[in-house]
Design an enzyme around this catalytic site. Structure first.
Site, PDB file in Angstrom:
ATOM      1  N   GLY A  75     -25.982  92.379  16.087  1.00 20.45           N
ATOM      2  CA  GLY A  75     -25.663  91.339  15.143  1.00 20.45           C
ATOM      3  C   GLY A  75     -24.445  90.345  15.610  1.00 20.45           C
ATOM      4  N   THR A  77     -22.346  87.603  17.033  1.00 25.94           N
ATOM      5  CA  THR A  77     -22.485  86.171  17.155  1.00 25.94           C
ATOM      6  C   THR A  77     -21.430  85.646  18.193  1.00 25.94           C
ATOM      7  OG1 THR A  77     -20.969  85.642  15.283  1.00 25.94           O
ATOM      8  CG2 THR A  77     -23.276  86.004  14.988  1.00 25.94           C
ATOM      9  N   ALA A 100     -30.406  88.777  15.240  1.00 27.96           N
ATOM     10  CA  ALA A 100     -30.289  88.102  14.056  1.00 27.96           C
ATOM     11  C   ALA A 100     -28.832  87.402  14.047  1.00 27.96           C
ATOM     12  CB  ALA A 100     -30.794  88.496  12.857  1.00 27.96           C
ATOM     13  N   ASN A 102     -27.812  87.038  11.021  1.00 32.66           N
ATOM     14  CA  ASN A 102     -27.479  87.444   9.596  1.00 32.66           C
ATOM     15  C   ASN A 102     -28.816  88.563   9.575  1.00 32.66           C
ATOM     16  OD1 ASN A 102     -27.049  88.200   6.911  1.00 32.66           O
ATOM     17  ND2 ASN A 102     -25.519  86.473   7.197  1.00 32.66           N
ATOM     18  N   HIS A 135     -15.856  82.538   5.199  1.00 27.97           N
ATOM     19  CA  HIS A 135     -15.484  83.872   5.997  1.00 27.97           C
ATOM     20  C   HIS A 135     -14.044  84.668   5.637  1.00 27.97           C
ATOM     21  CE1 HIS A 135     -19.848  83.226   7.244  1.00 27.97           C
ATOM     22  NE2 HIS A 135     -19.842  84.463   7.169  1.00 27.97           N
ATOM     23  N   HIS A 136     -14.081  85.998   5.998  1.00 29.33           N
ATOM     24  CA  HIS A 136     -12.725  86.511   5.998  1.00 29.33           C
ATOM     25  C   HIS A 136     -12.172  86.350   7.170  1.00 29.33           C
ATOM     26  CE1 HIS A 136     -14.447  89.074   8.879  1.00 29.33           C
ATOM     27  NE2 HIS A 136     -15.527  89.386   7.972  1.00 29.33           N
ATOM     28  N   LYS A 139     -12.938  87.215  10.911  1.00 31.68           N
ATOM     29  CA  LYS A 139     -14.096  86.958  11.809  1.00 31.68           C
ATOM     30  C   LYS A 139     -13.824  85.673  13.058  1.00 31.68           C
ATOM     31  CE  LYS A 139     -18.640  84.637  11.138  1.00 31.68           C
ATOM     32  NZ  LYS A 139     -19.179  85.798  11.910  1.00 31.68           N
ATOM     33  N   GLY A 145     -22.421  82.244  13.084  1.00 25.18           N
ATOM     34  CA  GLY A 145     -23.947  82.092  13.574  1.00 25.18           C
ATOM     35  C   GLY A 145     -24.790  82.037  12.405  1.00 25.18           C
TER      36      GLY A 145
END
Length: 239
Positions: A75, A77, A100, A102, A135-136, A139, A145
């Site tokens: 996961g 990215t 993926a 996500n 996002h937080h 990140k 992604g």
């Protein structure tokens, strides 16, 4: 199922909690303090590895799992400039990889909705389209992604947009992605079609990490015993 966790931050802990509740066993936990333990013999104790780290370490982690013959769910990215290399290695080694941007089931349904909406909007040039992702602050990559996946779906259908940019632009050919970093924010993605007459907007907002972690465990259950390269459409049977 025996699982190796590569990346033991907030996502790793959430994955562990869900996996253990489902009766799976965590046999290896790798973080920044014990990367030297990521040897083939340790990885091979697991039926599958779940890898959530960062763009600077993901490629090497995937290579180690594939070379050890361990199916891997990734996961991470921000590393897809190396996608063809990883794809070739996986195919050459007869490996197993689920990737993926996500793993949330809700987000993957959102992908399907985004693709369908963009196919409807392609003929209506009076609508501009912009994106925003929140996002937080921890990140590491921007845009996310997930945002890139959404943007690429739009570019496939809305041909008046030629490429995405992660900055403000006056060009009508640019699909603008606005990236905001705010705490606490597990993740929000917005796609907005706007005209002089009206707006059409779709939004996905994550309330916590449970959805992402649960999808990753589901992907791990899916890939054990399989060979090849898969995504969440395969995992969820979305065609």
């Amino acid at each position: 199922m025996k699982i190796a966790l590569i990346g033991y931050g907030k996502m790793g802990h959430a994955i562990e909690e869900i996996a253990v509740k489902k009766g799976h066993e965590i046999v290896l936990k790798i973080n920044i303090d014990n990367v030297e333990e990521m040897m083939p013999e340790n990885l091979q104790r697991a039926d599958v590895a779940i890898e959530f780290t960062g763009p600077e370490s993901a490629v090497e982690n995937l290579e180690k799992c594939i070379n050890a013959g361990v199916p891997v769910v990734s996961g991470s990215t921000g590393w897809l400039n190396k996608w063809e290399d990883i794809k070739k290695l996986c195919n050459d080694r007869g490996g197993s990889l689920v990737y993926a941007s996500n793993y949330s089931i809700g987000v993957n349904l959102f992908f399907e909705l985004n693709s369908y909406l963009s196919s409807l909007m392609k003929e209506y040039g009076e609508y501009d389209v912009v994106m925003e992702e929140i996002h937080h602050t921890q990140k590491k990559d921007a845009p996310s992604g997930t945002a890139i996946t959404l943007a690429e779906q739009i570019l496939q259908n809305v041909k008046r947009k030629k490429n995405w940019v992660n900055e403000q632009s006056n060009s009508k050919e640019d699909l603008v992605i606005i990236s905001d970093r705010v705490d606490p924010a597990p993740g929000t993605h917005k796609v907005k079609y706007t005209s002089a007459i009206d707006d059409i907007e779709i939004i996905h907002t994550a309330h916590n990490r449970i959805g992402f972690a649960g999808g990753a465990v589901k992907a791990a259950e899916f890939v054990v015993g399989k060979k090849g390269i898969f995504n969440m459409k395969d995992v969820l049977g979305l065609g």
